[in-house]
Design a protein around this motif. Structure first.
Motif, mmCIF file in Angstrom:
data_model
loop_
_atom_site.group_PDB
_atom_site.id
_atom_site.type_symbol
_atom_site.label_atom_id
_atom_site.label_comp_id
_atom_site.label_asym_id
_atom_site.label_seq_id
_atom_site.Cartn_x
_atom_site.Cartn_y
_atom_site.Cartn_z
ATOM 1 N N TRP A 74 63.175 -9.321 14.714
ATOM 2 C CA TRP A 74 63.360 -8.530 13.494
ATOM 3 C C TRP A 74 64.280 -9.183 12.465
ATOM 4 O O TRP A 74 64.736 -8.520 11.531
ATOM 5 C CB TRP A 74 63.919 -7.150 13.849
ATOM 6 N N ALA A 77 63.823 -8.491 8.766
ATOM 7 C CA ALA A 77 63.666 -7.088 8.386
ATOM 8 C C ALA A 77 65.005 -6.429 8.069
ATOM 9 O O ALA A 77 66.038 -6.754 8.647
ATOM 10 C CB ALA A 77 62.976 -6.321 9.510
ATOM 11 N N HIS A 78 64.936 -5.493 7.146
ATOM 12 C CA HIS A 78 66.058 -4.624 6.811
ATOM 13 C C HIS A 78 65.984 -3.399 7.711
ATOM 14 O O HIS A 78 64.919 -2.824 7.912
ATOM 15 C CB HIS A 78 65.960 -4.203 5.333
ATOM 16 N N GLU A 80 67.207 0.489 8.414
ATOM 17 C CA GLU A 80 67.772 1.699 7.819
ATOM 18 C C GLU A 80 67.887 2.729 8.934
ATOM 19 O O GLU A 80 66.881 3.132 9.523
ATOM 20 C CB GLU A 80 66.888 2.258 6.706
ATOM 21 N N ASN A 105 64.248 2.794 10.524
ATOM 22 C CA ASN A 105 63.115 2.491 9.655
ATOM 23 C C ASN A 105 63.282 1.021 9.254
ATOM 24 O O ASN A 105 64.378 0.590 8.912
ATOM 25 C CB ASN A 105 63.138 3.364 8.395
ATOM 26 N N TYR A 106 62.213 0.260 9.341
ATOM 27 C CA TYR A 106 62.249 -1.172 9.027
ATOM 28 C C TYR A 106 61.416 -1.469 7.785
ATOM 29 O O TYR A 106 60.434 -0.796 7.516
ATOM 30 C CB TYR A 106 61.641 -2.003 10.175
ATOM 31 N N ARG A 107 61.828 -2.498 7.082
ATOM 32 C CA ARG A 107 61.003 -3.092 6.031
ATOM 33 C C ARG A 107 61.299 -4.581 6.012
ATOM 34 O O ARG A 107 62.390 -5.019 6.365
ATOM 35 C CB ARG A 107 61.248 -2.458 4.666
ATOM 36 N N ILE A 108 60.324 -5.372 5.610
ATOM 37 C CA ILE A 108 60.478 -6.825 5.560
ATOM 38 C C ILE A 108 61.213 -7.212 4.269
ATOM 39 O O ILE A 108 60.936 -6.678 3.199
ATOM 40 C CB ILE A 108 59.094 -7.518 5.623
ATOM 41 N N SER A 110 62.198 -9.377 1.032
ATOM 42 C CA SER A 110 61.483 -10.232 0.083
ATOM 43 C C SER A 110 62.051 -11.651 0.216
ATOM 44 O O SER A 110 63.159 -11.847 0.733
ATOM 45 C CB SER A 110 61.683 -9.722 -1.345
ATOM 46 N N GLU A 113 65.507 -11.785 -1.273
ATOM 47 C CA GLU A 113 66.513 -11.152 -0.418
ATOM 48 C C GLU A 113 66.912 -12.067 0.735
ATOM 49 O O GLU A 113 68.095 -12.160 1.072
ATOM 50 C CB GLU A 113 65.985 -9.824 0.142
#
Length: 124
Positions: A74, A77-78, A80, A105-108, A110, A113
């Motif tokens: 991961w 990934a960010h 949260e 909660n994950y997000r990739i 950019s 970033e």
């Protein structure tokens, strides 16, 4: 610098409540099954970190550690941290007696970033 971890207001409120009750806290996200699939909240220093586990940042001033192998998966990934109003798979985390469960909660990230992430801390 971009943080690797943030929390919803609901999670921050629960963390404040737990800190008032238990004192300093720490979080740990393992890579295994069952309890390892959700973040765990402990009293500070009441969970023994493994060699090369990674601190990805802090929430309300409390460190959030990730299993070294899970972090490899991961690292792009960010995270949260959020709260569910239900009891999850485990029972060792401090929020469970309150009928709550922390979740991620994950997000990739950019590409921009990824170039500006805050430094990591390793358990060595």
């Amino acid at each position: 610098m971009i943080s690797r971890i943030d929390a919803t207001e609901k999670a921050k409120d629960l963390i404040d409540k737990l800190a008032k009750q238990h004192g300093d806290l720490m979080f740990y996200q393992a890579g295994g099954c069952c309890e390892g699939t959700q973040p765990q909240c402990f009293k500070k220093d009441e969970y023994y970190l493994r060699y090369k586990d990674v601190c990805i940042g802090t929430i309300n001033g409390y460190e959030f550690w990730v299993d070294k192998d899970l972090f490899e998966y991961w690292k792009h990934a960010h995270f949260e941290i959020d709260v569910s109003d239900a009891i999850g798979a485990g029972g060792f985390s401090l929020e469970v007696p309150l009928g709550k469960t922390f979740k991620i909660n994950y997000r990739i990230f950019s590409p921009d970033e990824l170039e500006n992430l805050k430094p990591l801390k390793f358990n060595l």
